[in-house]
Design a protein around this motif. Sequence first.
Motif, short mmCIF file in Angstrom:
data_model
loop_
_atom_site.label_atom_id
_atom_site.label_comp_id
_atom_site.label_asym_id
_atom_site.label_seq_id
_atom_site.Cartn_x
_atom_site.Cartn_y
_atom_site.Cartn_z
N TYR A 155 8.71 23.95 -6.74
CA TYR A 155 9.02 24.29 -5.28
C TYR A 155 10.34 24.37 -5.16
O TYR A 155 11.09 23.35 -5.71
N GLU A 156 10.95 25.38 -4.50
CA GLU A 156 12.23 25.54 -4.31
C GLU A 156 12.89 24.98 -3.02
O GLU A 156 12.10 25.60 -1.83
N ALA A 157 13.53 24.03 -2.91
CA ALA A 157 14.01 23.13 -1.43
C ALA A 157 15.10 24.01 -1.04
O ALA A 157 16.23 23.98 -1.80
N THR A 158 15.40 24.43 0.06
CA THR A 158 16.55 24.97 0.65
C THR A 158 17.12 24.08 1.65
O THR A 158 18.23 24.39 2.27
N GLY A 159 16.42 23.11 1.89
CA GLY A 159 16.72 22.08 3.03
C GLY A 159 15.93 21.09 2.92
O GLY A 159 15.19 20.82 1.89
N PRO A 160 15.98 20.06 3.96
CA PRO A 160 15.10 18.88 3.94
C PRO A 160 13.81 19.17 3.87
O PRO A 160 13.20 20.22 4.61
N ALA A 161 13.04 18.64 2.99
CA ALA A 161 11.61 19.23 2.92
C ALA A 161 10.66 18.08 2.48
O ALA A 161 11.31 17.13 1.68
N MET A 162 9.44 17.99 2.75
CA MET A 162 8.66 17.02 2.20
C MET A 162 7.18 17.75 1.73
O MET A 162 6.78 19.00 2.60
N LEU A 163 6.48 17.25 1.02
CA LEU A 163 5.17 17.86 0.44
C LEU A 163 4.08 17.05 0.72
O LEU A 163 4.46 15.76 0.57
N LEU A 164 2.71 17.51 1.22
CA LEU A 164 1.55 16.51 0.87
C LEU A 164 0.93 17.64 -0.33
O LEU A 164 0.49 18.34 -0.08
N LEU A 165 0.77 16.91 -1.27
CA LEU A 165 -0.05 17.40 -2.50
C LEU A 165 -1.48 16.82 -2.64
O LEU A 165 -1.77 15.32 -2.68
N ASN A 166 -2.54 17.56 -2.80
CA ASN A 166 -4.01 17.18 -3.06
C ASN A 166 -4.28 17.69 -3.97
O ASN A 166 -5.18 18.68 -4.11
N LEU A 167 -4.00 17.05 -5.23
CA LEU A 167 -4.29 17.54 -6.38
C LEU A 167 -5.21 16.96 -7.43
O LEU A 167 -5.73 17.29 -8.19
N ARG A 168 -5.29 15.41 -7.05
CA ARG A 168 -6.29 14.60 -7.88
C ARG A 168 -7.77 14.58 -7.59
O ARG A 168 -8.32 14.78 -6.55
N PRO A 169 -8.34 14.73 -8.75
CA PRO A 169 -9.61 14.73 -8.64
C PRO A 169 -10.42 13.43 -7.89
O PRO A 169 -9.96 12.32 -8.03
N THR A 170 -11.52 13.63 -7.12
CA THR A 170 -12.09 12.62 -6.31
C THR A 170 -13.22 11.91 -7.02
O THR A 170 -13.90 12.66 -7.80
N PRO A 171 -13.61 10.62 -6.74
CA PRO A 171 -14.71 10.30 -7.49
C PRO A 171 -15.85 10.92 -7.05
O PRO A 171 -16.06 11.25 -6.04
N ASP A 172 -16.88 11.05 -7.93
CA ASP A 172 -18.31 11.82 -7.63
C ASP A 172 -19.29 11.63 -8.72
O ASP A 172 -19.06 11.45 -9.53
N VAL A 196 5.49 13.54 -1.00
CA VAL A 196 6.59 13.68 -1.68
C VAL A 196 7.86 14.12 -0.98
O VAL A 196 7.73 15.06 -0.31
N LYS A 197 9.06 13.49 -1.16
CA LYS A 197 10.36 13.97 -0.51
C LYS A 197 11.02 14.79 -1.68
O LYS A 197 11.38 14.39 -2.62
N LEU A 198 11.41 16.09 -1.12
CA LEU A 198 12.03 17.07 -2.07
C LEU A 198 13.12 16.88 -2.24
O LEU A 198 13.91 16.43 -1.15
N ALA A 199 13.88 17.29 -3.64
CA ALA A 199 15.32 17.03 -3.58
C ALA A 199 15.92 18.70 -3.48
O ALA A 199 14.98 19.69 -3.76
N PRO A 200 17.26 18.70 -3.26
CA PRO A 200 17.58 20.26 -3.04
C PRO A 200 17.35 20.99 -4.33
O PRO A 200 17.63 20.40 -5.66
N GLY A 201 17.10 22.21 -4.21
CA GLY A 201 16.84 23.11 -5.55
C GLY A 201 15.28 22.90 -6.08
O GLY A 201 14.36 23.08 -5.27
N ARG A 202 15.35 23.05 -7.31
CA ARG A 202 13.96 23.41 -7.81
C ARG A 202 13.20 21.95 -7.95
O ARG A 202 13.76 21.26 -8.90
N ASN A 203 11.88 21.68 -7.95
CA ASN A 203 11.29 20.47 -8.13
C ASN A 203 9.99 20.87 -8.75
O ASN A 203 9.11 21.65 -8.24
#
Length: 310
Positions: A23-40, A72-79
């Motif tokens: 992700y390229e952050a051009t200003g203050p930014a935050m992500l919600l990432l939903n990537l992890r498998p859940t129990p099944d 996650v709170k992003l840093a300026p630039g590439r994350n």
Amino acid sequence: MATPPTDSPKFDLTVRVGCSLAYEATGPAMLLLNLRPTPDRNHAIVFEAFTAGDNLPAEEFTDSHGNKVTRVKLAPGRNLFRHDAIVRASSRPDNHDLTDRTPHLPADLPPRRVALHAAQPVCGLGQAGQFRVGKIRHRRARLAARAGHQPVAARQHRVSLYVRPARPVGVGTSCSGATVVCRDFAHLAIALNRSFNLPTRYVTGHLPDIGFPDPENHMDFHAYAEVYLGGEWHTTDARFHVPRIGRIKVSCGQDAVDGAFSTIYGGATLSYFEVWAYQVARGTVGVGDPVDFTKRLDNSWTVRTDPAEA
């Protein structure tokens, strides 16, 4: 250790799933990432690793649907972000034990299932999807006449067959023109199943090509639906409409908003996106290893199970 149910599937496949994002952050930014498998009940996570940029501030929580979400709170630039997991799965196909199940009456549903019974999903369908929605509205009575009197498993099958795409399905992006993505067909299947008073939820996950070759080697997050029957959730996938092997569930909810792998707040854009989901031999690959498709065992009609443990 708890004794598993006698009808638990045997985990005789090893699947590697994961993704790499930037992700390229051009200003203050935050992500919600939903990537992890859940129990099944159909898979078990053996090893898992998640990295969030260069030690970015992050916190994990479980949302109201049971999804594992990272803020996650992003840093300026590439994350850069990377998730990698080794998962044990069953070689049995979807709904292998489903003959017919008695649906719950709305008054008898557990409270947490009621919202998945009545709510209609938010459908971002585009022109092609809207055309199908219009046809469904005009032909719902005919569909009900054919499906409403059938056992519930047959009814679910007919709904999936009706929604199954008759035109190209896109991979990795939203629909464009006459191309529709799996998300859209999941939404249509959800709406129709709910119209028959069947609690249905939107599901995302990884779908390797085990026993189902894909000549174009597509690997992406996949969207489908699950219907609540007889106290358990059962898969309905209008994108393929055939029982598949090795699904690794990541998230679920009322619609695609709950199942988004990423939600951006602020000034940021997704600049790189890679997903992998493929079968490997047990013990040959670890989390963090380079993605090496020469070790891939799937993408053929033959299902190769792991050797039995001594």
